[in-house]
Design a protein around this motif. Structure first.
Motif, PDB file in Angstrom:
ATOM      1  N   LEU A  98       1.636   0.098   2.888  1.00  0.00           N
ATOM      2  CA  LEU A  98       1.410  -1.337   2.945  1.00  0.00           C
ATOM      3  C   LEU A  98       0.142  -1.706   3.709  1.00  0.00           C
ATOM      4  CD1 LEU A  98       2.863  -3.741   1.762  1.00  0.00           C
ATOM      5  CD2 LEU A  98       4.022  -4.064   3.945  1.00  0.00           C
ATOM      6  N   GLN A  99      -0.085  -1.040   4.843  1.00  0.00           N
ATOM      7  CA  GLN A  99      -1.268  -1.364   5.645  1.00  0.00           C
ATOM      8  C   GLN A  99      -2.556  -1.143   4.841  1.00  0.00           C
ATOM      9  OE1 GLN A  99      -1.481   0.715   9.373  1.00  0.00           O
ATOM     10  NE2 GLN A  99      -3.299  -0.366  10.064  1.00  0.00           N
ATOM     11  N   SER A 100      -2.599  -0.038   4.089  1.00  0.00           N
ATOM     12  CA  SER A 100      -3.782   0.238   3.267  1.00  0.00           C
ATOM     13  C   SER A 100      -3.908  -0.766   2.128  1.00  0.00           C
ATOM     14  CB  SER A 100      -3.717   1.656   2.698  1.00  0.00           C
ATOM     15  OG  SER A 100      -3.842   2.630   3.711  1.00  0.00           O
ATOM     16  N   LEU A 101      -2.781  -1.101   1.485  1.00  0.00           N
ATOM     17  CA  LEU A 101      -2.818  -2.049   0.372  1.00  0.00           C
ATOM     18  C   LEU A 101      -3.333  -3.407   0.826  1.00  0.00           C
ATOM     19  CD1 LEU A 101       0.546  -1.237  -1.477  1.00  0.00           C
ATOM     20  CD2 LEU A 101      -1.752  -0.418  -2.024  1.00  0.00           C
ATOM     21  N   VAL A 102      -2.893  -3.830   2.002  1.00  0.00           N
ATOM     22  CA  VAL A 102      -3.357  -5.107   2.545  1.00  0.00           C
ATOM     23  C   VAL A 102      -4.841  -5.023   2.887  1.00  0.00           C
ATOM     24  CG1 VAL A 102      -3.127  -6.723   4.475  1.00  0.00           C
ATOM     25  CG2 VAL A 102      -1.078  -5.799   3.365  1.00  0.00           C
ATOM     26  N   LYS A 103      -5.245  -3.901   3.494  1.00  0.00           N
ATOM     27  CA  LYS A 103      -6.647  -3.725   3.877  1.00  0.00           C
ATOM     28  C   LYS A 103      -7.564  -3.753   2.656  1.00  0.00           C
ATOM     29  CE  LYS A 103      -7.420  -1.119   7.377  1.00  0.00           C
ATOM     30  NZ  LYS A 103      -7.598   0.034   8.296  1.00  0.00           N
ATOM     31  N   PHE A 104      -7.082  -3.187   1.557  1.00  0.00           N
ATOM     32  CA  PHE A 104      -7.861  -3.183   0.314  1.00  0.00           C
ATOM     33  C   PHE A 104      -7.750  -4.502  -0.452  1.00  0.00           C
ATOM     34  CE2 PHE A 104      -7.253   1.618   0.305  1.00  0.00           C
ATOM     35  CZ  PHE A 104      -8.561   1.885   0.654  1.00  0.00           C
TER      36      PHE A 104
END
Length: 308
Positions: free
Chosen positions: A23-29
Motif C-alpha cells: 500500500l505504501q508504494s502504491l500510494v507513493k506511485f
C-alpha cells in the motif's frame, strides 16, 4: 490461454500482509487502478479484504474473471469493484468446449444478470483470445457477448512464443500448432475479418468492439508473422513505464512477458522498481526492435497524466 491454474498446485496467493505492505508504494506511485487477475482472483478468500484496503486509498479496482463465481459474489462485487472483465471463448457450446467446463457459459450469463439486476449500469466488458479453435466463430462471439449484457468486447491473438502466464517453458511445436492459426487457414481468417469489418460497422463505430478495424487486421498480420510470412505488427506500448505485474508468490515483473525483477516479500515495490538495474532496463528498452515486444500480443498505452 494461460497455465497459471496448472502451476498453482501449492496454492500460491497473496496475503493481507502482502497487500498492506504494497500500500505504501502504491500510494507513493499515485496508483490509479489495480487489476485483480489469476487464475481466478475470486478463489482467494481474502479478495474482498484486499478490495477494502485499496478502496480506502481511492484506488479503482478492475477484476479479470472467468465469470464462474460472479453470481455467488454479486453483492460484494458491485460494492467494491469498478469494472469486471470476463473471458469469452465462443458462443455457449464453443465456450464450454474450449474451457472444458460444462455449463461455464451459463454460469457466466447468470453472473452478469445478477450484477446487472443489482446495478443496471455496472460495467462488464469481455476479452477474447482469437486462435485456431474459435476464429471461424468470431461473429457469433460478438453476438453472444451482446446477448448476455456485455458492454464492450476486446480481441487479441494467442501468445504462443513466451513463458508468460506461468508457463515453465515456451510451448513446443505440437502445443503451438494446436492454438496458432496455420498458414493454410490464413485465407479463411482474412475472410472472417473482412466480414466483421463489413457486417459489424456499427459495433466498431459505437465502441462495442474495443479495437479499431486497423487493430483487428493486425491479428491477421500477427498470425502471418508467426508463419514466417511478414514482420510482426507494431504495437504502441508503454506498459513497463506505467504499470507493473505482481504475481501470486510476490514476484514482480515489468510486464507479463519480461523476467522477474524482484519480490515484494524481500523488498518494497518502490525499491524494486527504482533499483538501478530496473531503471536502466526502462531507459534502454526500445519496444520497436526488442524481440519480446515485437512478438507480444498485448499492448498498454497510457498517455502522460494531464490535470484538468
Amino acid at each position: 490461454m494461460c497455465d497459471i491454474w496448472k502451476g498453482n498446485k501449492n496454492i500460491k496467493q497473496l496475503s493481507e500482509e502482502d497487500v498492506q505492505g504494497l500500500l505504501q508504494s502504491l500510494v507513493k506511485f499515485r496508483t490509479k487502478q489495480v487489476l485483480m487477475s489469476g487464475g481466478e482472483a475470486l478463489l482467494n478468500p481474502l479478495f474482498f479484504q484486499f478490495c477494502e484496503i485499496l478502496r480506502k486509498e481511492k484506488i479503482k479496482i478492475v477484476l479479470l474473471s472467468t465469470g464462474l463465481l460472479l453470481k455467488r459474489h454479486a453483492d460484494l462485487l458491485v460494492k467494491y469493484v469498478d469494472e469486471i472483465i470476463v473471458s469469452i471463448d465462443g458462443d455457449e457450446s464453443l465456450h464450454d468446449s474450449i474451457r472444458n467446463i460444462p455449463g461455464a457459459f451459463h454460469q457466466l450469463k447468470e453472473g452478469i444478470a445478477a450484477l446487472k439486476k443489482i446495478n443496471p449500469g455496472f460495467r462488464i466488458t469481455a476479452r477474447t483470445v482469437i486462435h485456431q479453435l474459435n476464429f471461424k466463430a468470431w461473429p457469433s462471439i460478438i453476438d453472444a457477448a451482446r446477448n448476455i449484457g456485455i458492454n464492450k468486447i476486446s480481441f487479441l491473438a494467442a501468445d504462443v512464443s513466451s513463458t508468460a502466464f506461468n508457463r515453465e517453458i515456451i510451448w513446443g511445436k505440437d502445443r503451438k500448432n494446436e492454438i496458432m492459426i496455420q498458414v493454410n487457414q490464413l485465407g479463411e481468417l482474412g475472410n472472417v475479418i473482412h466480414c466483421l469489418l463489413s457486417n459489424y460497422k456499427i459495433d466498431f463505430e459505437k465502441g462495442f468492439i474495443a479495437e479499431s478495424p486497423e487493430k483487428i487486421k493486425k491479428i491477421y498480420t500477427y498470425y502471418a508473422a508467426l508463419n514466417g510470412l511478414c514482420d510482426f505488427p507494431y504495437k504502441k506500448c508503454n506498459a513497463p513505464w506505467v504499470s507493473t505485474v505482481i504475481e501470486a508468490d510476490g514476484n514482480v515483473r515489468p510486464c507479463f512477458f519480461y523476467p522477474v525483477i524482484g519480490n515484494i516479500r524481500g523488498a518494497s515495490l518502490h525499491k524494486i522498481l527504482n533499483h538501478q538495474s530496473v531503471v536502466s532496463f526502462r531507459k534502454t528498452l526500445n519496444t520497436y526492435d526488442n524481440d519480446i515486444c515485437k512478438k507480444c500480443v498485448c499492448s498498454l498505452y497510457l498517455p502522460p497524466y494531464q490535470s484538468v
